[in-house]
Design a protein around this motif. Structure first.
Motif, PDB file in Angstrom:
ATOM      1  N   ALA A 158     101.305  34.661  81.122  1.00  0.00           N
ATOM      2  CA  ALA A 158     100.315  35.562  80.549  1.00  0.00           C
ATOM      3  C   ALA A 158      99.638  34.981  79.333  1.00  0.00           C
ATOM      4  O   ALA A 158      98.623  35.475  78.893  1.00  0.00           O
ATOM      5  CB  ALA A 158     100.992  36.892  80.177  1.00  0.00           C
ATOM      6  N   ARG A 174      97.827  41.921  73.369  1.00  0.00           N
ATOM      7  CA  ARG A 174      99.174  41.574  73.805  1.00  0.00           C
ATOM      8  C   ARG A 174      99.935  40.778  72.757  1.00  0.00           C
ATOM      9  O   ARG A 174     101.146  40.631  72.862  1.00  0.00           O
ATOM     10  CB  ARG A 174      99.136  40.834  75.144  1.00  0.00           C
ATOM     11  N   THR A 220     104.034  45.291  82.145  1.00  0.00           N
ATOM     12  CA  THR A 220     105.188  44.573  81.599  1.00  0.00           C
ATOM     13  C   THR A 220     104.785  43.485  80.603  1.00  0.00           C
ATOM     14  O   THR A 220     105.591  43.126  79.737  1.00  0.00           O
ATOM     15  CB  THR A 220     106.008  43.936  82.737  1.00  0.00           C
ATOM     16  N   THR A 221     103.582  42.964  80.714  1.00  0.00           N
ATOM     17  CA  THR A 221     103.151  41.879  79.809  1.00  0.00           C
ATOM     18  C   THR A 221     101.952  42.261  78.959  1.00  0.00           C
ATOM     19  O   THR A 221     101.604  41.522  78.044  1.00  0.00           O
ATOM     20  CB  THR A 221     102.784  40.621  80.612  1.00  0.00           C
TER      21      THR A 221
END
Length: 259
Positions: free
Chosen positions: A11, A84, A251-252
């Motif tokens: 990611a 993120r 999840t990321t």
């Protein structure tokens, strides 16, 4: 946003932008009425497709507003990187900008996303007021109101990018897969949603893998339907608009492109 293959490698990779297309627009009277109805009296003198303000407002980023599909994709990719990494800027919220937005708007992207409370586009792309025009339905399902909203952003506001944004663990997709397997009908208007998602169900997979694969397949299907709209296709053909598919991984927290 990262490409599909890049997302599988990790990611953290830098996103890969896409270029894309302006329309032939008919029906001058229709468009004038639509413009007047949707903008209201405060914006009548501002010109919806007008040039961007020449000077940056206090507290606003000074870099130019994205004006091409590639620039818009880079801006969204940079925002998702900040999101993120927990380095959000929460841009474009200052008092001066709020006053400016009372009379005009110049968003640089339309995001058609899911209603899921965990995937608000302004947050996952770290954008602020006036940056994104968002349309949200369960499973990114299209209807006439959604098509009209997307077309308005592109044809009237000159937005150069449309992103169809699906996401991991989509409840609407799960419901569509379950309904197909059980043969049961959902209550009230929810059946419409699963009927629309149904053609995207990936029968090459089983269990949770089928749901995950269908999330991506549904994004691609919705994207292709938008790209088939004549007025949008005309802009894509001239390079002034890109319509892309993407998905957000819970999840990321990463958004990656679906090719």
């Amino acid at each position: 946003m990262n490409t599909d293959s890049a997302a599988r490698r990790g990611a953290g990779r830098e996103p890969h932008p896409l270029a894309g297309a302006r329309p032939t627009t008919g029906g001058t009277v229709r468009r004038t009425l639509l413009r007047t109805a949707l903008t209201g009296a405060a914006a009548l003198g501002a010109g919806l497709g007008a040039a961007r303000p020449a000077a940056a407002t206090p507290g606003r980023d000074t870099h130019p507003r994205p004006g091409t599909p590639g620039e818009a994709l880079k801006e969204l990719a940079a925002g998702n990187c900040r999101w993120r990494a927990f380095r959000e800027r929460h841009p474009h919220e200052d008092p001066a900008l709020r006053r400016t937005l009372a009379t005009s708007q110049h968003p640089f992207a339309v995001v058609l996303g899911c209603i899921d409370s965990r995937v608000p586009p302004e947050l996952v792309f770290d954008q602020g007021l006036g940056d994104l025009m968002t349309v949200r339905t369960a499973g990114e399902v299209l209807d006439e109101a959604v098509l009209g909203s997307v077309a308005y952003g592109v044809l009237e506001l000159g937005i150069p990018l449309v992103v169809v944004l699906g996401h991991q663990s989509c409840g609407a997709v799960r419901a569509a897969v379950a309904a197909e397997q059980s043969g049961e009908r959902l209550p009230a208007h929810m059946q419409y949603l699963v009927d629309e998602i149904g053609p995207a169900i990936d029968h090459s997979e089983e269990g949770d893998a089928r749901i995950d694969a269908t999330v991506s397949a549904n994004v691609r299907l919705v994207r292709s339907r938008l790209a088939a709209e004549p007025e949008l296709a005309a802009r894509v053909g001239t390079g002034k608009l890109a319509i892309v598919g993407a998905r957000y991984e819970l999840t990321t927290q990463a958004v990656h492109r679906l090719t």
